[in-house]
Design an enzyme around this catalytic site. Sequence first.
Site, PDB file in Angstrom:
ATOM      1  N   LYS A 128       0.813  -1.223   0.000  1.00  0.00           N
ATOM      2  CA  LYS A 128       0.000   0.000   0.000  1.00  0.00           C
ATOM      3  C   LYS A 128       0.836   1.258   0.000  1.00  0.00           C
ATOM      4  CE  LYS A 128      -2.159  -2.717   1.238  1.00  0.00           C
ATOM      5  NZ  LYS A 128      -2.278  -4.054   0.625  1.00  0.00           N
ATOM      6  N   CYS A 195       7.939  -8.937   0.349  1.00  0.00           N
ATOM      7  CA  CYS A 195       7.594 -10.346   0.159  1.00  0.00           C
ATOM      8  C   CYS A 195       8.073 -10.829  -1.207  1.00  0.00           C
ATOM      9  CB  CYS A 195       6.093 -10.543   0.310  1.00  0.00           C
ATOM     10  SG  CYS A 195       5.530 -10.182   1.977  1.00  0.00           S
ATOM     11  N   SER A 472      -4.762 -11.018  -1.784  1.00  0.00           N
ATOM     12  CA  SER A 472      -3.334 -10.744  -1.692  1.00  0.00           C
ATOM     13  C   SER A 472      -2.703 -11.085  -3.033  1.00  0.00           C
ATOM     14  CB  SER A 472      -2.735 -11.628  -0.605  1.00  0.00           C
ATOM     15  OG  SER A 472      -1.347 -11.771  -0.804  1.00  0.00           O
TER      16      SER A 472
HETATM   17 FE1  FES Z   1       5.093  -5.812   2.985  1.00  0.00          FE
HETATM   18 FE2  FES Z   1       4.516  -8.205   1.876  1.00  0.00          FE
HETATM   19  S1  FES Z   1       5.691  -6.567   1.059  1.00  0.00           S
HETATM   20  S2  FES Z   1       3.844  -7.430   3.820  1.00  0.00           S
END
Ligand code: FES
Length: 559
Positions: A128, A195, A472
């Site tokens: 975000k 991530c 997600s």
């Molecule tokens: Fe921040 Fe996955 S990039 S929670």
Amino acid sequence: MTGDSRRRHSSQIVDGIPKAPARAMLRAVGFGDADFAKPQVGIASTWSQVTPCNMHIDGLAKEAASGVDAAGGKALIFNTITISDGIANGNEAMKYSLVSREVIADSVETVAGCQGFDGLIAIGGCDKNMPGCLMALARLNRPAVFVYGGTIRPGRNHTDIISVFEAVGAHARGSMSDADVAEVERTAIPGPGSCGGMYTANTMASAIEALGMSLPGSSAQDAISDSKRDDCRRAGAAVLELLERDIKPLDIMTREAFENAITVTIALGGSTNAVLHLMAMANTAGVPLSLDDFTRIGQRTPVLADLRPSGRYMMSELVEIGGIQPLMKRLLAAGLLHGDCLTVTGRSLAENLADVADYPPGQDIVQPLDRPIKADSHLRILRGNLAPEGAVAKITGKEGLRFSGTARVFDSETECMQRILDGTVQAGEVLVIRYEGPKGGPGMQEMLSPTSAIMGRGLGQDVALITDGRFSGGSHGFVVGHITPEAMEGGPIALVETGDRISIDAERDEIVLHVSDEELQRRRAAWTPPPPRYRRGVLAKYAHSVSSASEGAVTDRFD
Ligand code: FES
């Protein structure tokens, strides 16, 4: 251009006798006499200890500041917030996630507007905070560069955060022990960085580079690397050059640039959240962009990258073969990108790509255009009597292209999660999770826990999940989100009953509820919206002001 014209904003804050109080304050934070004559560059840092994706960004902000200072500007670092989807997913906390995008945009705009920065660098490293930063840069429209925080390295045994989510489902199925889950939990996240698959963070970083708002290569660098530190310092020099040439974000964020961002997102097999965030960024930039643009571009754009969550490789492995620049060069050569779009280098996209070498021979992470993973887009905009204003599906083809099943309806994600884990959910069902849209949730939370639990229980081929919430970037399976109008607004998804038949056809881009119009009218007459879940605080404020997901779910649209 003269030095004075580069100081269009800061001169109003610090020049002349009446501004002595402002100078006095700035002297206390490190300004010397000479600094008041320099362009001021605000560096928006999303540093935070709350999540690995942003825990290193204070160091990157200092590198960017040194780049600004070395190029003759005066840098000032300020913070905005960030949240972590990896931590919030699967419970009430996730309602704050999309809200944070607006808070970030508002806060960066507020500080820059108040402080009189002439230029900006924004550094983001999570889903975000990247679109939030870009929205702020577009609103402010002062010379600016975005810097991506960089990707995490793989965990032990090629794991990442999605491995941990899926371990929870596998544990419920009985195929993983407590000790197995603990092992993945302890080893999947080895340090700083976003991530590690082509989830939302890496998707948005790539889209922003294709948009022209970050330096070439910024999206594909490890979080802890010399190349990332160098990217930060070069961003400092670049923003001074943009100030000199008076090149502003809205000169770069054109409709053609957004088309480039969409094309690269599709070729990389990127996240459905890119649809939401690119729509929001375009809205802020005043660029007309609709869901149909994703369909149009998707018909001519193949999926080429074999990246997680649907594919095999991680972002750091794409980094090792050269990142997204060689891919963009191939897309440009095939006529799929607009090469004349201006970028933050001050040069066109085509000029930036001119000297880029192709991928090394033998790699199989990015496929050639004549042997795509999927011939057209995996991001499908579906319509039908269940989603008259559109829905977004991620259909890679691995789950099949059509699904027809019996509805099992849940009025919250939590309720659905319980029924997946306790074995109630059966093969052949279409799980409907509603009242989780932007207004209803509020906050349009991600359904990563249910999709991971479905995968973990081995139902990925046999169960579909549809929702007015979203997914997600790590979600995979037969999933359809962003159903509009949402249930809270009285959309048809509010009228579905357990036992109804639902068909999803990703070739015809259709989602159909097999219930007669008469019956739907009867149900509508009996329907009343549930009371809002929040009446005070930021979630109540958000529910009151947010627009439809089909418009990017923005909170500053007043026309
Ligand atoms: Fe921040 Fe996955 S990039 S929670």
